[in-house]
Scaffold this motif. Structure first.
Motif, PDB file in Angstrom:
ATOM      1  N   TRP A  78      52.073  53.742  36.933  1.00  0.00           N
ATOM      2  CA  TRP A  78      51.863  53.237  38.053  1.00  0.00           C
ATOM      3  C   TRP A  78      50.497  52.205  37.897  1.00  0.00           C
ATOM      4  CZ3 TRP A  78      54.626  54.745  42.678  1.00  0.00           C
ATOM      5  CH2 TRP A  78      55.562  55.605  42.557  1.00  0.00           C
ATOM      6  N   ILE A  79      50.770  51.046  38.127  1.00  0.00           N
ATOM      7  CA  ILE A  79      49.738  49.988  38.104  1.00  0.00           C
ATOM      8  C   ILE A  79      49.356  49.034  39.307  1.00  0.00           C
ATOM      9  CG2 ILE A  79      48.979  48.014  36.633  1.00  0.00           C
ATOM     10  CD1 ILE A  79      50.767  48.966  34.379  1.00  0.00           C
ATOM     11  N   GLY A  80      48.231  48.890  39.483  1.00  0.00           N
ATOM     12  CA  GLY A  80      47.731  48.090  40.782  1.00  0.00           C
ATOM     13  C   GLY A  80      46.506  47.974  40.599  1.00  0.00           C
ATOM     14  N   THR A  81      45.694  47.959  41.800  1.00  0.00           N
ATOM     15  CA  THR A  81      44.401  47.724  41.972  1.00  0.00           C
ATOM     16  C   THR A  81      43.486  48.572  42.543  1.00  0.00           C
ATOM     17  OG1 THR A  81      44.698  46.546  44.108  1.00  0.00           O
ATOM     18  CG2 THR A  81      44.833  44.978  42.065  1.00  0.00           C
ATOM     19  N   LEU A  82      42.230  48.769  42.102  1.00  0.00           N
ATOM     20  CA  LEU A  82      41.273  49.606  42.587  1.00  0.00           C
ATOM     21  C   LEU A  82      40.060  48.744  43.236  1.00  0.00           C
ATOM     22  CD1 LEU A  82      39.894  52.807  41.279  1.00  0.00           C
ATOM     23  CD2 LEU A  82      38.346  50.894  41.726  1.00  0.00           C
ATOM     24  N   LYS A  83      39.930  48.883  44.552  1.00  0.00           N
ATOM     25  CA  LYS A  83      38.864  48.360  45.481  1.00  0.00           C
ATOM     26  C   LYS A  83      37.450  49.126  45.640  1.00  0.00           C
ATOM     27  CE  LYS A  83      42.060  45.026  47.454  1.00  0.00           C
ATOM     28  NZ  LYS A  83      42.241  44.408  48.610  1.00  0.00           N
ATOM     29  N   SER A  84      36.583  48.944  45.046  1.00  0.00           N
ATOM     30  CA  SER A  84      35.448  49.856  45.312  1.00  0.00           C
ATOM     31  C   SER A  84      34.443  49.427  46.179  1.00  0.00           C
ATOM     32  CB  SER A  84      34.922  50.321  44.033  1.00  0.00           C
ATOM     33  OG  SER A  84      33.709  50.837  44.149  1.00  0.00           O
ATOM     34  N   ASP A  85      33.631  50.098  46.803  1.00  0.00           N
ATOM     35  CA  ASP A  85      32.376  49.555  47.788  1.00  0.00           C
ATOM     36  C   ASP A  85      31.155  49.865  46.921  1.00  0.00           C
ATOM     37  OD1 ASP A  85      31.859  52.240  47.300  1.00  0.00           O
ATOM     38  OD2 ASP A  85      31.476  52.821  49.502  1.00  0.00           O
ATOM     39  N   PHE A  86      31.316  49.825  45.319  1.00  0.00           N
ATOM     40  CA  PHE A  86      29.979  49.929  44.439  1.00  0.00           C
ATOM     41  C   PHE A  86      29.515  48.405  44.336  1.00  0.00           C
ATOM     42  CE2 PHE A  86      28.664  49.391  40.254  1.00  0.00           C
ATOM     43  CZ  PHE A  86      27.364  50.306  40.194  1.00  0.00           C
ATOM     44  N   GLN A  92      28.935  42.865  45.220  1.00  0.00           N
ATOM     45  CA  GLN A  92      29.789  43.730  45.578  1.00  0.00           C
ATOM     46  C   GLN A  92      30.660  43.477  44.212  1.00  0.00           C
ATOM     47  OE1 GLN A  92      30.844  45.661  48.155  1.00  0.00           O
ATOM     48  NE2 GLN A  92      32.445  46.516  46.937  1.00  0.00           N
ATOM     49  N   VAL A  93      31.274  44.638  43.524  1.00  0.00           N
ATOM     50  CA  VAL A  93      32.083  44.320  42.535  1.00  0.00           C
ATOM     51  C   VAL A  93      33.440  43.986  42.934  1.00  0.00           C
ATOM     52  CG1 VAL A  93      30.933  45.933  41.039  1.00  0.00           C
ATOM     53  CG2 VAL A  93      33.075  46.796  42.503  1.00  0.00           C
ATOM     54  N   GLN A  94      34.077  43.280  41.748  1.00  0.00           N
ATOM     55  CA  GLN A  94      35.534  42.488  42.051  1.00  0.00           C
ATOM     56  C   GLN A  94      36.411  43.815  42.080  1.00  0.00           C
ATOM     57  OE1 GLN A  94      36.307  39.521  43.490  1.00  0.00           O
ATOM     58  NE2 GLN A  94      34.174  39.440  43.916  1.00  0.00           N
ATOM     59  N   PRO A  95      37.727  43.613  42.779  1.00  0.00           N
ATOM     60  CA  PRO A  95      38.774  44.669  42.553  1.00  0.00           C
ATOM     61  C   PRO A  95      39.155  44.713  41.057  1.00  0.00           C
ATOM     62  CG  PRO A  95      39.164  43.452  44.598  1.00  0.00           C
ATOM     63  CD  PRO A  95      37.875  42.704  43.986  1.00  0.00           C
ATOM     64  N   ARG A  96      39.611  45.763  40.707  1.00  0.00           N
ATOM     65  CA  ARG A  96      39.696  45.493  39.069  1.00  0.00           C
ATOM     66  C   ARG A  96      41.487  46.237  38.887  1.00  0.00           C
ATOM     67  NH1 ARG A  96      36.025  49.649  35.964  1.00  0.00           N
ATOM     68  NH2 ARG A  96      34.629  48.368  36.605  1.00  0.00           N
ATOM     69  N   GLN A  97      41.826  45.983  37.895  1.00  0.00           N
ATOM     70  CA  GLN A  97      43.271  46.627  37.425  1.00  0.00           C
ATOM     71  C   GLN A  97      43.086  48.030  37.398  1.00  0.00           C
ATOM     72  OE1 GLN A  97      44.512  43.826  34.499  1.00  0.00           O
ATOM     73  NE2 GLN A  97      46.477  43.874  35.453  1.00  0.00           N
ATOM     74  N   PHE A  98      44.043  49.004  37.727  1.00  0.00           N
ATOM     75  CA  PHE A  98      44.017  50.419  37.680  1.00  0.00           C
ATOM     76  C   PHE A  98      45.207  51.021  37.494  1.00  0.00           C
ATOM     77  CE2 PHE A  98      43.815  54.584  40.208  1.00  0.00           C
ATOM     78  CZ  PHE A  98      43.068  55.035  39.605  1.00  0.00           C
ATOM     79  N   SER A 116      39.876  49.373  32.582  1.00  0.00           N
ATOM     80  CA  SER A 116      39.502  48.821  31.284  1.00  0.00           C
ATOM     81  C   SER A 116      38.199  49.435  30.633  1.00  0.00           C
ATOM     82  CB  SER A 116      39.224  47.261  31.358  1.00  0.00           C
ATOM     83  OG  SER A 116      38.186  46.913  32.406  1.00  0.00           O
ATOM     84  N   THR A 117      37.522  50.301  31.148  1.00  0.00           N
ATOM     85  CA  THR A 117      36.381  50.833  30.851  1.00  0.00           C
ATOM     86  C   THR A 117      36.212  52.220  31.148  1.00  0.00           C
ATOM     87  OG1 THR A 117      35.403  50.212  33.001  1.00  0.00           O
ATOM     88  CG2 THR A 117      34.978  48.528  31.144  1.00  0.00           C
ATOM     89  N   SER A 118      37.333  52.787  31.591  1.00  0.00           N
ATOM     90  CA  SER A 118      37.233  54.406  32.109  1.00  0.00           C
ATOM     91  C   SER A 118      38.431  55.130  31.828  1.00  0.00           C
ATOM     92  CB  SER A 118      36.548  54.559  33.322  1.00  0.00           C
ATOM     93  OG  SER A 118      37.559  54.179  34.243  1.00  0.00           O
ATOM     94  N   LEU A 119      38.536  56.251  31.525  1.00  0.00           N
ATOM     95  CA  LEU A 119      39.631  57.231  31.641  1.00  0.00           C
ATOM     96  C   LEU A 119      39.286  58.515  32.331  1.00  0.00           C
ATOM     97  CD1 LEU A 119      42.183  58.542  30.445  1.00  0.00           C
ATOM     98  CD2 LEU A 119      40.635  59.320  28.444  1.00  0.00           C
ATOM     99  N   GLY A 120      40.142  58.830  33.190  1.00  0.00           N
ATOM    100  CA  GLY A 120      39.985  59.874  34.215  1.00  0.00           C
ATOM    101  C   GLY A 120      41.140  60.989  33.773  1.00  0.00           C
ATOM    102  N   VAL A 121      40.911  62.328  33.940  1.00  0.00           N
ATOM    103  CA  VAL A 121      42.051  63.295  33.964  1.00  0.00           C
ATOM    104  C   VAL A 121      41.599  64.184  35.042  1.00  0.00           C
ATOM    105  CG1 VAL A 121      42.847  65.252  32.502  1.00  0.00           C
ATOM    106  CG2 VAL A 121      41.830  63.161  31.166  1.00  0.00           C
ATOM    107  N   SER A 122      42.923  64.479  35.697  1.00  0.00           N
ATOM    108  CA  SER A 122      42.997  65.342  36.811  1.00  0.00           C
ATOM    109  C   SER A 122      42.639  66.683  36.401  1.00  0.00           C
ATOM    110  CB  SER A 122      44.197  65.290  37.545  1.00  0.00           C
ATOM    111  OG  SER A 122      45.371  65.776  36.865  1.00  0.00           O
TER     112      SER A 122
END
Length: 209
Positions: A78-86, A92-98, A116-122
């Motif tokens: 699944w691919i889309g965008t992630l919008k953060s309040d960081f 304010q950082v721009q939305p990134r592909q996720f 593009s900069t991180s990997l997460g594992v559940s």
């Protein structure tokens, strides 16, 4: 397996077992011989066991078996965008592909997330099906790989994503982290293929367009 799933499992097993035993008995010449009851029960048990093995391994994903439990199949990329309040340096950082990759069986579900900069594992997952409200929610806790995070600091977080069934299925919801950031996630289903990197996910998306 939920209580409702367990009840369906028991009812289908009993009903199917009785029908199979009756079918076995109907084929016997000595129908009044009590000694054939044990073979009939063994026959029914064997067929029911094979059915559930096939169902749990593959069948739960396909019609008409999907009518038994109505469990959505989220397997794939699944691919889309992630919008953060960081904010970085007060900006304010721009939305990134996720991207998330879901590996699912009937009894388990596991998730990897990529930017593009991180990997997460559940490490904690739940597929919440609310029949009364008609909602399907994927909730999970995750840990990001510290080797790919700025500064080498690992991060814990969680997300709740609602499944939206349409021509192109979507996952939409929110996430939060232990560094007190949060945001919104919007994803579209791309492929049943499981990728192993962010670059592979983007390439898969381009090939699917």
């Amino acid at each position: 397996m939920s209580k409702d799933d367990f009840n369906i499992f028991i009812r289908v097993s009993i009903f199917g077992g009785v029908l199979l035993a009756i079918f076995y008995l109907s084929l016997q010449e000595e129908k009044n011989d009590i000694s054939i009851i044990l073979p009939a029960a063994s026959f029914a048990w064997s067929i029911i066991s094979i059915f559930w093995w096939l169902f749990l391994k593959w069948g739960w994903q396909y019609w008409p078996f999907t009518l038994l439990f109505h469990r959505p199949n989220l397997n794939g990329t699944w691919i889309g965008t992630l919008k953060s309040d960081f904010k970085e340096d007060g900006i304010q950082v721009q939305p990134r592909q996720f991207c998330i990759v879901v590996r699912q069986t009937f009894l388990s579900i596991h998730i990897k997330t990529y930017t593009s900069t991180s990997l997460g594992v559940s490490y904690g997952e739940a597929l919440i099906l609310d029949k009364e409200m008609g909602t399907r929610t994927l909730a999970y806790l995750y840990r990001q790989d510290s080797s790919r995070i700025r500064g080498g600091k690992s991060q814990l977080g969680g997300a709740e994503l609602r499944l939206v069934l349409s021509i192109v299925n979507r996952l939409e919801g929110r996430y939060w982290t232990d560094s007190k950031t949060q945001g919104e996630v919007s994803l579209k289903f791309v492929s049943e293929e499981h990728v192993d990197s962010f670059d592979d996910a983007i390439m898969l998306q381009k090939n699917a367009e």
